[in-house]
Write a protein that holds these residues in place. Structure first.
Motif, mmCIF file in Angstrom:
data_model
loop_
_atom_site.group_PDB
_atom_site.id
_atom_site.type_symbol
_atom_site.label_atom_id
_atom_site.label_comp_id
_atom_site.label_asym_id
_atom_site.label_seq_id
_atom_site.Cartn_x
_atom_site.Cartn_y
_atom_site.Cartn_z
ATOM 1 N N ALA A 23 12.229 -10.739 -9.212
ATOM 2 C CA ALA A 23 12.523 -9.702 -8.551
ATOM 3 C C ALA A 23 11.877 -8.710 -8.914
ATOM 4 C CB ALA A 23 13.981 -9.269 -9.055
ATOM 5 N N ILE A 24 11.446 -8.327 -9.955
ATOM 6 C CA ILE A 24 10.485 -7.359 -10.474
ATOM 7 C C ILE A 24 9.063 -7.479 -9.867
ATOM 8 C CG2 ILE A 24 8.947 -6.440 -12.371
ATOM 9 C CD1 ILE A 24 11.451 -6.643 -14.017
ATOM 10 N N LYS A 25 8.390 -8.569 -9.649
ATOM 11 C CA LYS A 25 7.323 -8.827 -8.999
ATOM 12 C C LYS A 25 7.150 -8.594 -7.626
ATOM 13 C CE LYS A 25 4.616 -12.055 -12.250
ATOM 14 N NZ LYS A 25 3.956 -13.314 -12.224
ATOM 15 N N ALA A 26 8.484 -9.092 -7.018
ATOM 16 C CA ALA A 26 8.747 -8.865 -5.543
ATOM 17 C C ALA A 26 8.725 -7.418 -5.096
ATOM 18 C CB ALA A 26 10.030 -9.678 -5.188
ATOM 19 N N LEU A 27 9.427 -6.557 -6.025
ATOM 20 C CA LEU A 27 9.381 -5.395 -5.929
ATOM 21 C C LEU A 27 8.126 -4.624 -6.048
ATOM 22 C CD1 LEU A 27 11.074 -2.494 -5.173
ATOM 23 C CD2 LEU A 27 11.544 -2.737 -7.867
ATOM 24 N N LYS A 28 7.435 -4.900 -7.036
ATOM 25 C CA LYS A 28 6.089 -4.410 -7.380
ATOM 26 C C LYS A 28 5.102 -4.639 -6.390
ATOM 27 C CE LYS A 28 4.191 -3.554 -12.098
ATOM 28 N NZ LYS A 28 4.074 -3.959 -13.397
ATOM 29 N N TYR A 29 4.906 -5.959 -6.170
ATOM 30 C CA TYR A 29 3.741 -6.421 -5.389
ATOM 31 C C TYR A 29 3.831 -6.597 -3.860
ATOM 32 C CZ TYR A 29 1.705 -6.810 -10.073
ATOM 33 O OH TYR A 29 1.237 -6.414 -11.157
ATOM 34 N N LYS A 30 5.230 -6.816 -3.298
ATOM 35 C CA LYS A 30 5.520 -7.304 -1.887
ATOM 36 C C LYS A 30 6.273 -6.403 -1.154
ATOM 37 C CE LYS A 30 5.357 -12.097 -3.333
ATOM 38 N NZ LYS A 30 6.155 -13.531 -3.618
ATOM 39 N N GLU A 31 6.254 -5.142 -1.935
ATOM 40 C CA GLU A 31 6.990 -4.009 -1.330
ATOM 41 C C GLU A 31 8.484 -4.292 -0.911
ATOM 42 O OE1 GLU A 31 4.609 -2.413 1.707
ATOM 43 O OE2 GLU A 31 2.885 -2.572 0.663
ATOM 44 N N PRO A 60 3.979 7.028 -14.309
ATOM 45 C CA PRO A 60 3.330 7.371 -12.953
ATOM 46 C C PRO A 60 2.152 6.174 -12.500
ATOM 47 C CG PRO A 60 2.465 8.751 -14.271
ATOM 48 C CD PRO A 60 3.532 7.925 -15.287
ATOM 49 N N LEU A 61 1.958 6.233 -11.276
ATOM 50 C CA LEU A 61 0.588 5.261 -10.709
ATOM 51 C C LEU A 61 -0.386 6.285 -10.489
ATOM 52 C CD1 LEU A 61 2.440 2.958 -8.240
ATOM 53 C CD2 LEU A 61 1.615 2.280 -10.536
ATOM 54 N N HIS A 62 -1.639 5.630 -10.499
ATOM 55 C CA HIS A 62 -2.627 6.540 -10.024
ATOM 56 C C HIS A 62 -2.724 6.670 -8.410
ATOM 57 C CE1 HIS A 62 -6.962 7.289 -8.986
ATOM 58 N NE2 HIS A 62 -7.057 8.178 -10.161
ATOM 59 N N PRO A 63 -3.004 7.588 -8.004
ATOM 60 C CA PRO A 63 -3.076 7.979 -6.520
ATOM 61 C C PRO A 63 -3.568 6.603 -5.718
ATOM 62 C CG PRO A 63 -3.758 9.908 -7.387
ATOM 63 C CD PRO A 63 -3.412 8.578 -8.628
ATOM 64 N N LYS A 64 -4.698 6.107 -6.239
ATOM 65 C CA LYS A 64 -5.151 5.104 -5.330
ATOM 66 C C LYS A 64 -4.422 3.600 -5.335
ATOM 67 C CE LYS A 64 -10.195 5.821 -5.756
ATOM 68 N NZ LYS A 64 -11.491 5.195 -6.029
ATOM 69 N N ARG A 65 -3.531 3.526 -6.457
ATOM 70 C CA ARG A 65 -2.670 2.471 -6.624
ATOM 71 C C ARG A 65 -1.562 2.725 -6.055
ATOM 72 N NH1 ARG A 65 -2.949 0.109 -11.926
ATOM 73 N NH2 ARG A 65 -5.100 -0.405 -11.354
ATOM 74 N N GLN A 73 7.574 1.952 -7.783
ATOM 75 C CA GLN A 73 8.910 1.185 -8.007
ATOM 76 C C GLN A 73 9.353 1.588 -9.148
ATOM 77 O OE1 GLN A 73 5.974 -0.036 -8.720
ATOM 78 N NE2 GLN A 73 6.135 -1.048 -10.867
ATOM 79 N N THR A 74 8.525 2.134 -10.202
ATOM 80 C CA THR A 74 9.288 2.605 -11.234
ATOM 81 C C THR A 74 9.963 3.954 -11.206
ATOM 82 O OG1 THR A 74 7.773 1.567 -12.838
ATOM 83 C CG2 THR A 74 8.692 3.119 -13.658
ATOM 84 N N LEU A 75 9.480 4.951 -10.238
ATOM 85 C CA LEU A 75 9.907 6.080 -9.967
ATOM 86 C C LEU A 75 11.177 5.793 -9.026
ATOM 87 C CD1 LEU A 75 10.218 9.201 -9.504
ATOM 88 C CD2 LEU A 75 8.678 8.949 -7.753
ATOM 89 N N PHE A 76 10.987 4.879 -8.036
ATOM 90 C CA PHE A 76 12.392 4.551 -7.195
ATOM 91 C C PHE A 76 13.417 4.011 -7.949
ATOM 92 C CE2 PHE A 76 9.399 5.362 -3.958
ATOM 93 C CZ PHE A 76 10.036 5.504 -2.748
ATOM 94 N N LEU A 77 13.129 3.269 -8.833
ATOM 95 C CA LEU A 77 14.052 2.613 -9.798
ATOM 96 C C LEU A 77 14.689 3.523 -10.637
ATOM 97 C CD1 LEU A 77 12.485 -0.725 -10.553
ATOM 98 C CD2 LEU A 77 14.588 -0.326 -9.541
ATOM 99 N N ALA A 78 13.981 4.444 -11.357
ATOM 100 C CA ALA A 78 14.640 5.669 -12.156
ATOM 101 C C ALA A 78 15.303 6.455 -11.565
ATOM 102 C CB ALA A 78 13.414 6.261 -12.686
ATOM 103 N N ARG A 79 15.126 6.729 -10.160
ATOM 104 C CA ARG A 79 16.013 7.739 -9.424
ATOM 105 C C ARG A 79 17.204 6.957 -9.163
ATOM 106 N NH1 ARG A 79 11.512 10.860 -5.622
ATOM 107 N NH2 ARG A 79 10.949 12.264 -7.283
#
Length: 166
Positions: A23-31, A60-65, A73-79
């Motif tokens: 689930a975490i990988k799907a969220l992180k890498y597969k949008e 946070p993520l770097h702007p390029k990433r 995904q971490t920001l969205f989950l935190a909110r």
């Protein structure tokens, strides 16, 4: 020092194993953003209630990433989990580092060194901050974030992650 000794208290309720790993990988890498609401609801009971004086700082993520993934995904989950306590603006990732996956602990520490900056010292100084990330592996990223926040005057740092590698 083990990763469990890096931060006290550390709230990380689950091991990074199936089906949570998928689930975490799907969220992180597969949008798979549709998972955010369900995962937030599931994890809310693990992390709340959060003392009111804490401000949540998602890693946070770097702007390029961020541009590659389309979202942090971490920001969205935190909110979703913490609501209005999740503040995006405490840290920025100004250094575009290699992905930490696959690196040794020593390489991770070197890779992440100097990657973060505080955006506004007034948002950090004297505050109790809960650093939030999806997965704790070696703790190198969280340790660097904590170092930067403490140097900027944070009163206390606690850490919460969805899961940790065993």
């Amino acid at each position: 020092m083990s990763k469990d000794e890096l931060f006290l208290p550390l709230k990380t309720p689950f091991l990074y194993e199936e089906p949570l790993k998928r689930a975490i990988k799907a969220l992180k890498y597969k949008e798979s953003v549709h998972l955010i609401r369900e995962m937030g609801r599931f994890f809310r009971k693990e992390f709340l209630p959060l003392p009111e004086e804490f401000v949540v700082c998602p890693v946070p993520l770097h702007p390029k990433r961020l541009a590659q993934r389309g979202f942090n995904q971490t920001l969205f989950l935190a909110r979703e989990i913490f609501g209005q306590n999740a503040v995006k603006e405490l840290l920025i990732r100004h250094k575009n580092t290699r992905p930490q996956a696959g690196l040794t602990r020593q390489a991770r520490v070197k890779n992440i060194k100097g990657a973060f900056k505080v955006t506004d010292f007034a948002l950090v100084e004297g505050k109790k901050i809960l650093l939030f990330d999806d997965v704790l592996t070696t703790g190198a990223t969280l340790a660097e974030c904590a170092r930067v926040l403490l140097k900027a005057g944070a009163a206390k740092i606690e850490v919460a992650t969805l899961a940790r590698r065993g």
